[in-house]
Design a protein around this motif. Structure first.
Motif, PDB file in Angstrom:
ATOM      1  N   UNK A 106       0.806  -1.230   0.000  1.00  0.00           N
ATOM      2  CA  UNK A 106       0.000   0.000   0.000  1.00  0.00           C
ATOM      3  C   UNK A 106       0.837   1.277   0.000  1.00  0.00           C
ATOM      4  N   UNK A 107       1.906   1.275   0.813  1.00  0.00           N
ATOM      5  CA  UNK A 107       2.735   2.486   0.894  1.00  0.00           C
ATOM      6  C   UNK A 107       3.455   2.717  -0.428  1.00  0.00           C
ATOM      7  N   UNK A 108       4.003   1.648  -0.993  1.00  0.00           N
ATOM      8  CA  UNK A 108       4.712   1.773  -2.268  1.00  0.00           C
ATOM      9  C   UNK A 108       3.766   2.193  -3.383  1.00  0.00           C
ATOM     10  N   UNK A 109       2.547   1.681  -3.380  1.00  0.00           N
ATOM     11  CA  UNK A 109       1.562   2.078  -4.383  1.00  0.00           C
ATOM     12  C   UNK A 109       1.195   3.552  -4.225  1.00  0.00           C
ATOM     13  N   UNK A 110       1.099   3.985  -2.996  1.00  0.00           N
ATOM     14  CA  UNK A 110       0.778   5.393  -2.747  1.00  0.00           C
ATOM     15  C   UNK A 110       1.870   6.307  -3.302  1.00  0.00           C
ATOM     16  N   UNK A 111       3.118   5.918  -3.064  1.00  0.00           N
ATOM     17  CA  UNK A 111       4.240   6.755  -3.502  1.00  0.00           C
ATOM     18  C   UNK A 111       4.455   6.674  -5.008  1.00  0.00           C
ATOM     19  N   UNK A 112       4.315   5.495  -5.585  1.00  0.00           N
ATOM     20  CA  UNK A 112       4.670   5.281  -6.994  1.00  0.00           C
ATOM     21  C   UNK A 112       3.512   5.475  -7.969  1.00  0.00           C
ATOM     22  N   UNK A 113       2.272   5.329  -7.483  1.00  0.00           N
ATOM     23  CA  UNK A 113       1.117   5.433  -8.379  1.00  0.00           C
ATOM     24  C   UNK A 113       0.246   6.631  -8.028  1.00  0.00           C
ATOM     25  N   UNK A 114      -0.150   6.725  -6.764  1.00  0.00           N
ATOM     26  CA  UNK A 114      -1.101   7.774  -6.371  1.00  0.00           C
ATOM     27  C   UNK A 114      -0.503   9.167  -6.495  1.00  0.00           C
ATOM     28  N   UNK A 115       0.661   9.380  -5.914  1.00  0.00           N
ATOM     29  CA  UNK A 115       1.249  10.725  -5.917  1.00  0.00           C
ATOM     30  C   UNK A 115       1.578  11.218  -7.328  1.00  0.00           C
ATOM     31  N   UNK A 116       2.198  10.385  -8.202  1.00  0.00           N
ATOM     32  CA  UNK A 116       2.393  10.873  -9.576  1.00  0.00           C
ATOM     33  C   UNK A 116       1.078  11.121 -10.317  1.00  0.00           C
ATOM     34  N   UNK A 117       0.044  10.345  -9.987  1.00  0.00           N
ATOM     35  CA  UNK A 117      -1.238  10.511 -10.667  1.00  0.00           C
ATOM     36  C   UNK A 117      -1.962  11.788 -10.312  1.00  0.00           C
ATOM     37  N   UNK A 118      -1.649  12.365  -9.151  1.00  0.00           N
ATOM     38  CA  UNK A 118      -2.340  13.604  -8.718  1.00  0.00           C
ATOM     39  C   UNK A 118      -1.345  14.762  -8.612  1.00  0.00           C
ATOM     40  N   UNK A 119      -0.259  14.685  -9.350  1.00  0.00           N
ATOM     41  CA  UNK A 119       0.789  15.707  -9.229  1.00  0.00           C
ATOM     42  C   UNK A 119       0.255  17.104  -9.548  1.00  0.00           C
ATOM     43  N   UNK A 120      -0.514  17.239 -10.611  1.00  0.00           N
ATOM     44  CA  UNK A 120      -1.031  18.561 -10.974  1.00  0.00           C
ATOM     45  C   UNK A 120      -1.993  19.087  -9.912  1.00  0.00           C
ATOM     46  N   UNK A 121      -2.765  18.185  -9.302  1.00  0.00           N
ATOM     47  CA  UNK A 121      -3.672  18.599  -8.229  1.00  0.00           C
ATOM     48  C   UNK A 121      -2.887  19.026  -6.997  1.00  0.00           C
ATOM     49  N   UNK A 122      -1.784  18.358  -6.724  1.00  0.00           N
ATOM     50  CA  UNK A 122      -0.933  18.741  -5.596  1.00  0.00           C
ATOM     51  C   UNK A 122      -0.381  20.151  -5.787  1.00  0.00           C
ATOM     52  N   UNK A 123      -0.004  20.473  -7.008  1.00  0.00           N
ATOM     53  CA  UNK A 123       0.503  21.817  -7.285  1.00  0.00           C
ATOM     54  C   UNK A 123      -0.608  22.855  -7.099  1.00  0.00           C
ATOM     55  N   UNK A 124      -1.811  22.531  -7.572  1.00  0.00           N
ATOM     56  CA  UNK A 124      -2.940  23.433  -7.391  1.00  0.00           C
ATOM     57  C   UNK A 124      -3.215  23.679  -5.913  1.00  0.00           C
ATOM     58  N   UNK A 125      -3.239  22.614  -5.123  1.00  0.00           N
ATOM     59  CA  UNK A 125      -3.510  22.758  -3.690  1.00  0.00           C
ATOM     60  C   UNK A 125      -2.376  23.496  -2.992  1.00  0.00           C
ATOM     61  N   UNK A 126      -1.159  23.294  -3.452  1.00  0.00           N
ATOM     62  CA  UNK A 126      -0.040  24.040  -2.894  1.00  0.00           C
ATOM     63  C   UNK A 126      -0.216  25.532  -3.106  1.00  0.00           C
ATOM     64  N   UNK A 127      -0.670  25.899  -4.307  1.00  0.00           N
ATOM     65  CA  UNK A 127      -0.903  27.319  -4.599  1.00  0.00           C
ATOM     66  C   UNK A 127      -2.037  27.877  -3.744  1.00  0.00           C
ATOM     67  N   UNK A 128      -3.146  27.157  -3.704  1.00  0.00           N
ATOM     68  CA  UNK A 128      -4.309  27.634  -2.947  1.00  0.00           C
ATOM     69  C   UNK A 128      -3.986  27.761  -1.462  1.00  0.00           C
ATOM     70  N   UNK A 129      -3.320  26.747  -0.908  1.00  0.00           N
ATOM     71  CA  UNK A 129      -3.013  26.778   0.519  1.00  0.00           C
ATOM     72  C   UNK A 129      -1.960  27.835   0.850  1.00  0.00           C
ATOM     73  N   UNK A 130      -1.054  28.092  -0.073  1.00  0.00           N
ATOM     74  CA  UNK A 130      -0.062  29.148   0.146  1.00  0.00           C
ATOM     75  C   UNK A 130      -0.734  30.513   0.258  1.00  0.00           C
ATOM     76  N   UNK A 131      -1.638  30.785  -0.660  1.00  0.00           N
ATOM     77  CA  UNK A 131      -2.364  32.055  -0.623  1.00  0.00           C
ATOM     78  C   UNK A 131      -3.177  32.167   0.659  1.00  0.00           C
ATOM     79  N   UNK A 132      -3.888  31.099   1.016  1.00  0.00           N
ATOM     80  CA  UNK A 132      -4.723  31.125   2.222  1.00  0.00           C
ATOM     81  C   UNK A 132      -3.876  31.286   3.479  1.00  0.00           C
TER      82      UNK A 132
END
Length: 324
Positions: A228-254
């Motif tokens: 599960x941990x390896x799948x999270x790091x190798x599949x989930x995180x790369x799959x939502x990379x653009x969303x992570x950047x969006x949330x990083x921007x939104x949370x930085x502003x907030x």
């Protein structure tokens, strides 16, 4: 007889020939009017929203930029002073304290806002009823008012509150932890409340992104022996990379513009001696009231705009280098 018959038929011919002319003109005018109405209608629908944005956003931004270079107050328009307000800012102890507090807020809150909601979304992404219950429970703080949140956490974090009472009763501490009486205690308590409030909101955004990841990727990773941990790091995180950047921007502003949490937990005092002042609180203090210095507050607003813009540019540069 022929001429008489011709004369008798001429008016009828004239009438007959006139009708199509009037009918065609009428249809043509209808087509022109209908086409004009079709072209104008979309603009009429968006006009109210455009007027509101123009008056309360665009004109307000232009006026803020103008006031930043004046010594304007609430009761007088003031005069042009150039960059004097910006020079005074960096000699203002309250401004430097607010800048430090807001910067610490970004550094401490944003990493948690990017990672924790993703973990939470990954845990509750199922379709069962129990998962629906947990999703609703985690999202509940998002819809709470600032007053309710303040009452909850003030009662929990007070010197005689629930948390200190439990810790004292368990013999873990002898003196109450100064969550709401110490500068750093207030600041980090506010950060915790901010994270608590934002988890459910960003979790929903991540759930949408997770739904777009192909399940076959998880199956392939599982066949390769990934847990599960390896799948999270190798599949989930790369799959939502653009969303992570969006949330990083939104949370930085907030985070840099935080106001409600600190204001509510300190009852509007910004902590002992105003040492928990944030940039948004400083703008509010300087720009409201009878003695408001609107020019000075506008200068602070411009500094916030520049800093937030610079942070977003840096994040974009880091993202592009990571993709290359």
């Amino acid at each position: 007889m022929t001429s008489t018959a011709d004369a008798a038929t001429r008016p009828e011919a004239g009438k007959a020939s006139g009708r199509p002319g009037r009918t065609n003109t009428k249809h043509a005018s209808q087509r022109i009017g209908g086409g004009l109405g079709t072209r104008i209608a979309p603009y009429l629908f968006v006009a109210p929203a455009f007027i509101v944005v123009f008056v309360f956003v665009i004109l307000a931004a232009i006026n803020t930029f103008r006031l930043a270079f004046t010594d304007s107050t609430l009761l007088k328009p003031g005069k042009f002073v150039g960059f004097q307000n910006f020079i005074d800012l960096f000699h203002d102890e309250y401004f430097l304290t607010a800048l430090l507090n807001s910067s610490l807020y970004v550094v401490c809150v944003v990493p948690f806002m990017v990672i924790l909601p993703l973990i939470l979304a990954n845990l509750v992404k199922g379709n069962g009823r129990i998962m629906g219950f947990f999703r609703t429970a985690f999202y509940m703080p998002v819809v709470m008012s600032a007053v309710v949140v303040g009452m909850i956490w003030t009662n929990l974090l007070d010197s005689q509150g629930l948390i200190n009472s439990i810790l004292k009763g368990a013999g873990i501490i002898n003196d109450a932890i100064p969550f709401l009486t110490n500068r750093w205690g207030i600041l980090f308590s506010s950060m915790f409340v901010t994270i608590w409030l934002g988890l459910g909101y960003y979790m929903v955004i991540y759930l949408t992104a997770l739904a777009n990841i192909d399940e076959s990727l998880y199956e392939a990773a599982s066949l390769d022996g990934a847990g599960p941990v390896r799948q999270f790091v190798s599949v989930t995180m790369p799959g939502v990379r653009s969303t992570m950047v969006l949330i990083m921007m939104l949370s930085t502003i907030s985070a840099f513009r935080v106001f409600n949490e600190v204001y509510v937990l300190t009852n509007g005092t910004a902590g002992p001696g105003g040492m928990d002042m944030t940039m948004s609180m400083l703008i509010k203090n300087e720009g409201t009231g009878i003695q408001a210095r609107t020019g000075y507050a506008s200068a602070i607003s411009l500094v916030v705009l520049v800093i937030v813009g610079a942070l977003l540019v840096i994040q974009q540069i880091i993202q592009k280098r990571g993709e290359d």
